[in-house]
Design a protein around this motif. Structure first.
Motif, PDB file in Angstrom:
ATOM      1  N   SER A  43       4.577   4.288  -7.126  1.00 15.49           N
ATOM      2  CA  SER A  43       3.644   3.490  -7.930  1.00 15.49           C
ATOM      3  C   SER A  43       4.055   3.462  -9.403  1.00 15.49           C
ATOM      4  O   SER A  43       3.777   2.493 -10.105  1.00 15.49           O
ATOM      5  CB  SER A  43       2.207   3.996  -7.779  1.00 15.49           C
ATOM      6  N   LYS A  44       4.757   4.494  -9.855  1.00 17.66           N
ATOM      7  CA  LYS A  44       5.260   4.515 -11.240  1.00 17.66           C
ATOM      8  C   LYS A  44       6.286   3.413 -11.485  1.00 17.66           C
ATOM      9  O   LYS A  44       6.537   3.038 -12.617  1.00 17.66           O
ATOM     10  CB  LYS A  44       5.912   5.862 -11.555  1.00 17.66           C
TER      11      LYS A  44
ATOM     12  N   ILE B 268       6.041   0.329 -10.506  1.00 15.27           N
ATOM     13  CA  ILE B 268       5.441  -0.998 -10.562  1.00 15.27           C
ATOM     14  C   ILE B 268       5.441  -1.476 -12.017  1.00 15.27           C
ATOM     15  O   ILE B 268       4.813  -0.864 -12.869  1.00 15.27           O
ATOM     16  CB  ILE B 268       3.999  -0.995 -10.009  1.00 15.27           C
TER      17      ILE B 268
ATOM     18  N   ILE C 198       3.571   1.642  -1.516  1.00 20.80           N
ATOM     19  CA  ILE C 198       4.015   1.804  -2.903  1.00 20.80           C
ATOM     20  C   ILE C 198       2.859   2.268  -3.781  1.00 20.80           C
ATOM     21  O   ILE C 198       2.973   3.250  -4.516  1.00 20.80           O
ATOM     22  CB  ILE C 198       4.622   0.487  -3.436  1.00 20.80           C
ATOM     23  N   LYS C 199       1.748   1.594  -3.694  1.00 22.69           N
ATOM     24  CA  LYS C 199       0.608   1.900  -4.568  1.00 22.69           C
ATOM     25  C   LYS C 199       0.021   3.282  -4.312  1.00 22.69           C
ATOM     26  O   LYS C 199      -0.484   3.916  -5.236  1.00 22.69           O
ATOM     27  CB  LYS C 199      -0.477   0.837  -4.415  1.00 22.69           C
TER      28      LYS C 199
ATOM     29  N   ASN D 252       0.819  -1.219   0.000  1.00 20.88           N
ATOM     30  CA  ASN D 252       0.000   0.000   0.000  1.00 20.88           C
ATOM     31  C   ASN D 252       0.851   1.267   0.000  1.00 20.88           C
ATOM     32  O   ASN D 252       0.484   2.262  -0.623  1.00 20.88           O
ATOM     33  CB  ASN D 252      -0.976  -0.005   1.176  1.00 20.88           C
TER      34      ASN D 252
ATOM     35  N   LYS E  61       2.670   8.252  -5.456  1.00 23.36           N
ATOM     36  CA  LYS E  61       2.791   8.400  -6.909  1.00 23.36           C
ATOM     37  C   LYS E  61       4.180   8.065  -7.460  1.00 23.36           C
ATOM     38  O   LYS E  61       4.301   7.290  -8.400  1.00 23.36           O
ATOM     39  CB  LYS E  61       2.354   9.800  -7.328  1.00 23.36           C
TER      40      LYS E  61
ATOM     41  N   THR F  28       9.991  -3.171  -7.418  1.00 23.72           N
ATOM     42  CA  THR F  28      10.152  -1.716  -7.507  1.00 23.72           C
ATOM     43  C   THR F  28      11.447  -1.221  -6.875  1.00 23.72           C
ATOM     44  O   THR F  28      11.890  -0.118  -7.166  1.00 23.72           O
ATOM     45  CB  THR F  28       8.983  -1.011  -6.786  1.00 23.72           C
TER      46      THR F  28
END
Length: 171
Positions: free
Chosen positions: A78-79, A81, A71-72, A69, A75, A124
Motif C-alpha cells: 500500500s505504501k 500507491i 495491495i491496499k 485489495n 502495508k 505499484t
C-alpha cells in the motif's frame, strides 16, 4: 475462474517463527550490498509471460478488485500507491497448454484442478500469483526488486531464494 474445491483450503495462520525471521535477516545482511534495484515493469512482465505461455485476460471486476485489495490491505504494498493515481490492475489466467502444462502438472495439491492466475498492477508494480508456486518463483526471479523491495528483508530473502533456485547467483 474455477473455484477451489471445498475441503481443500488449508490456510496456515501461524505466526512466522523468530528463527525464520532471523534466517531472512541473515540473507538480507549477506546479499543486500551485492544486489541492485533491477525491477522490470509490468509491461515487460506481461511480454515475458506472453512469450512463454498462452494468456487469457480476465476482464472481471471481481478479479481486478482482488488485486486492488491485496495491495491496499498489505502495508508494504500500500505504501507503493502513488497519491492521486487510480490503481490499474490487469489479470490473466495461464492456459493449460504448451509450456504451462508443466506448471499445471506440478501444482501443489491444494491448487489441483484450479486455474493459474496472475494479477498485476501498473502503478505499484505489484504482482500476485495464485495456483502455482513454481510460476510465482519464476516471476519473482524475472521481475527483480524495486527500491522498496530491496530494503525489505523478507522480499530480498525470497528473491535470493528464487535466483538461487535457478542458479543465477553463487552461494
Amino acid at each position: 475462474m474455477k473455484k477451489m474445491p471445498e475441503g481443500k483450503i488449508n490456510i496456515d495462520t501461524q505466526e512466522v517463527s523468530q528463527q525464520k525471521v532471523r534466517e531472512w535477516k541473515a540473507v538480507y545482511e549477506k546479499y543486500r550490498s551485492t544486489l541492485n534495484v533491477n525491477a522490470k515493469s509490468i509491461l515487460e512482465l506481461v511480454e515475458y509471460l506472453k512469450q512463454k505461455y498462452t494468456l487469457k485476460e480476465e476482464a472481471s471486476e471481481e478479479f481486478k478488485n482482488v488485486v486492488i485489495n491485496n495491495i491496499k490491505l498489505n502495508k508494504p504494498f500500500s505504501k507503493k500507491i502513488p497519491s492521486n493515481k487510480e490503481l490499474k490492475p490487469i489479470v490473466f489466467t495461464i492456459q493449460n497448454e504448451g509450456k504451462a502444462k508443466t506448471l499445471y502438472e506440478n501444482q501443489e495439491e491444494v491448487y489441483s484442478g484450479c486455474s493459474i492466475v496472475v494479477g498485476m498492477e501498473f502503478e505499484t508494480g505489484c504482482v500476485f500469483v495464485e495456483g502455482s508456486s513454481e510460476l510465482a518463483d519464476e516471476i519473482t526471479t524475472f521481475k527483480g526488486l524495486d527500491e522498496d523491495d530491496i530494503n525489505n528483508y523478507y522480499l530480498l530473502a525470497n528473491y535470493v531464494r528464487c535466483i538461487k533456485k535457478y542458479n543465477l547467483i553463487d552461494e
